[in-house]
Design an enzyme around this catalytic site. Structure first.
Site, mmCIF file in Angstrom:
data_model
loop_
_atom_site.group_PDB
_atom_site.id
_atom_site.type_symbol
_atom_site.label_atom_id
_atom_site.label_comp_id
_atom_site.label_asym_id
_atom_site.label_seq_id
_atom_site.Cartn_x
_atom_site.Cartn_y
_atom_site.Cartn_z
ATOM 1 N N HIS A 110 11.820 2.066 7.145
ATOM 2 C CA HIS A 110 10.566 2.458 6.487
ATOM 3 C C HIS A 110 9.494 1.423 6.812
ATOM 4 O O HIS A 110 9.779 0.237 6.907
ATOM 5 C CB HIS A 110 10.760 2.518 4.956
ATOM 6 C CG HIS A 110 9.711 3.313 4.263
ATOM 7 N ND1 HIS A 110 8.494 2.793 3.912
ATOM 8 C CD2 HIS A 110 9.695 4.616 3.893
ATOM 9 C CE1 HIS A 110 7.770 3.735 3.330
ATOM 10 N NE2 HIS A 110 8.473 4.848 3.310
ATOM 11 N N ASP A 156 14.777 10.198 2.658
ATOM 12 C CA ASP A 156 15.311 11.352 3.393
ATOM 13 C C ASP A 156 16.799 11.268 3.662
ATOM 14 O O ASP A 156 17.375 12.203 4.224
ATOM 15 C CB ASP A 156 14.560 11.482 4.725
ATOM 16 C CG ASP A 156 13.102 11.817 4.493
ATOM 17 O OD1 ASP A 156 12.226 11.082 4.996
ATOM 18 O OD2 ASP A 156 12.833 12.788 3.765
#
Ligand code: SDX
Length: 431
Positions: free
Chosen positions: A308, A366
């Site tokens: 991320h 996710d």
């Protein structure tokens, strides 16, 4: 923006400039470079905006080092456990937790905007049945500006609010109908006696041939997934909505642009890509092979659902999602789900590998969401539409904040030009 008397000193081409430094209520200070080009004749350079604040905002704060996510100051794990999606929508839109009567009024407003103009169903018929539901959503949401003219004047706060309510309310219907069209089943209309998540599940899974009872376990899990995806400060799709809106484009067109951006596998498309990756890995004994591929600079393969831009610790949403995956699969009586086993083993092995530890790559939102969605009966092609449905409240909240900001101006980045300098045209006979 909280002012401070701090300044940053920049020396360029032998001259020194004092740049204002602004202090936030949380997070890093910012160096204000708005006057830099006018004073020093230079641009800053930051492709991908790794060190650039594009705006100020009061909606969502992320501490990437701590793995903290706050919506109007409230931590995501508390909201996921104690709140529900429409209350989080109110919080994001208006900045505070509603009183009971305010919440009731808001939920009634959203419930009574869930139907689409009857003419909109004919848009779906223009698509092939095998069209990806995200392609359908981009088209249908963009077309909303052709149907809801009375909420496209962005200078009118009331019209901005109506457009926000319409987008939040109608997105489940649009997404569910994209799914129904994809599988060749008739559209199911929303019902006003169902809550937001239950309505969506019924529009996706009910058929006219029999009654459909919403499973409360699935409805609660669905609502929690909506909450976990609601907003995430200035991510790529939200920045797309902000930039599109800065030209004065109508909110429906801007949200359609956000949906298009979210579709990418590096962003919201990662939930579909992650489940497809888990399917490709297939079994725990093949995990080392894929971890080596993810580390290989010559191999474009990356662990989907990992890493991320902001989180350099666990994504707090992934923690809640992992716990929810265990609960939902257990409650549904799905034991030893192979993809969940692979996901947990993959997470463990990756987090013990120096490559991922050194680069601070952790599971993100996710990584586990697709396992729950698949267990709930959704095909992978519906994972990103569900992300888009959830993120619509974040997009419209950030849009409302930007439009109401008197400093708001059209976004127009500059560049580091590396092309040809001035040269004369050459006639074809002389080339
Ligand atoms: C979302 O921004 C948001 O907030 C997004 C989101 C939201 O709620 O809106 O949180 C939702 O988009 C989550 C992210 C979903 N995407 C994925 O899971 C796809 C896989 N992840 C990567 O593509 C990547 O981690 C990104 C895109 C998420 C972040 O990329 P960055 O910040 O640009 O980091 P990078 O590509 O510069 O990577 C840094 C290093 C690189 O190695 P080096 O060049 O330094 O040697 O880490 C490596 C990368 O190769 N790396 C990975 C990796 N992610 C980064 N290596 C293997 N597998 C990965 N997943």
């Amino acid at each position: 923006m909280t002012e401070s008397n701090k300044t940053a000193t920049l020396t360029v081409h032998g001259k020194t400039y004092e740049l204002p430094v602004h202090s936030p209520t949380a997070g890093p200070d910012v160096v204000d470079i708005r006057k830099l080009y006018g004073q020093a004749g230079v641009f800053t350079y930051d492709p991908g905006f790794t060190s650039t604040a594009s705006c100020d905002s009061t909606i969502t704060y992320i501490d990437g080092e701590k793995g903290e996510l706050l919506h109007r100051g409230y931590p995501i794990d508390q909201l996921a456990e104690k709140s529900h999606f429409l209350e989080v929508c109110f919080l994001l839109l208006y900045g505070y937790l509603p009183k009971a009567d305010e919440l009731e009024q808001f939920e009634s407003t959203i419930t009574h905007h869930t139907m689409l103009h009857e003419q909109m169903q004919y848009f779906y018929r223009g698509f092939r049945r095998d069209a990806h539901p995200m392609a359908i959503m981009v088209g249908v949401v963009g077309a909303m500006s052709a149907f809801y003219h009375d909420s496209t004047d962005i200078s009118d706060p009331r019209q901005r609010e109506i457009a926000s309510h319409r987008l939040i309310a109608k997105m489940p219907t649009i997404a569910a109908w994209a799914y129904k069209y994809h599988i060749g089943q008739p559209f199911v209309y929303p019902r006003n006696d169902l809550d937001y998540a239950s309505n969506f599940l019924r529009m996706c899974f009910a058929v006219p041939a029999e009654d459909y009872e919403v499973n409360p376990i699935l409805s609660r899990a669905m609502d929690r997934i909506f909450t976990l995806h609601a907003d995430h400060e200035q991510n790529a799709s939200t920045s797309t909505v902000r930039l599109a809106s800065s030209s004065g484009a109508n909110p429906f067109a801007c949200v359609a642009a956000g949906i298009a951006c979210l579709w990418g596998p590096a962003h919201g498309g990662a939930n579909q890509a992650c489940l497809e990756m888990l399917e490709e890995i297939g079994s725990v004994d093949r995990i080392p092979e894929f971890i080596e591929r993810a580390k290989d600079k010559n191999d474009p393969f990356r662990l989907m659902g990992f890493g991320h831009r902001v989180y350099k610790n666990f994504d707090p949403r992934a923690k809640v999602m992992k716990q929810s995956a265990d609960e939902v699969l257990d409650l549904l009586g799905i034991e030893n789900n192979p993809k969940l086993q692979v996901a947990k083993a993959l997470e463990k092995q990756a987090l013990e590998d120096p490559y991922f530890v050194d680069k601070k790559l952790f599971p993100n939102v996710d990584f586990y969401s697709g396992i729950i969605l698949e267990a709930m009966g959704f095909p992978t092609s519906m994972f990103t539409p569900i992300f888009a449905l959830s993120r619509t409240v974040g997009w419209v909240s950030q849009w409302k904040e930007m439009i109401a900001d008197p400093q708001n101006k059209i976004g127009r980045p500059r560049q580091l030009y590396l092309g040809e300098t001035l040269r004369d045209y050459v006639d074809i006979e002389n080339r």
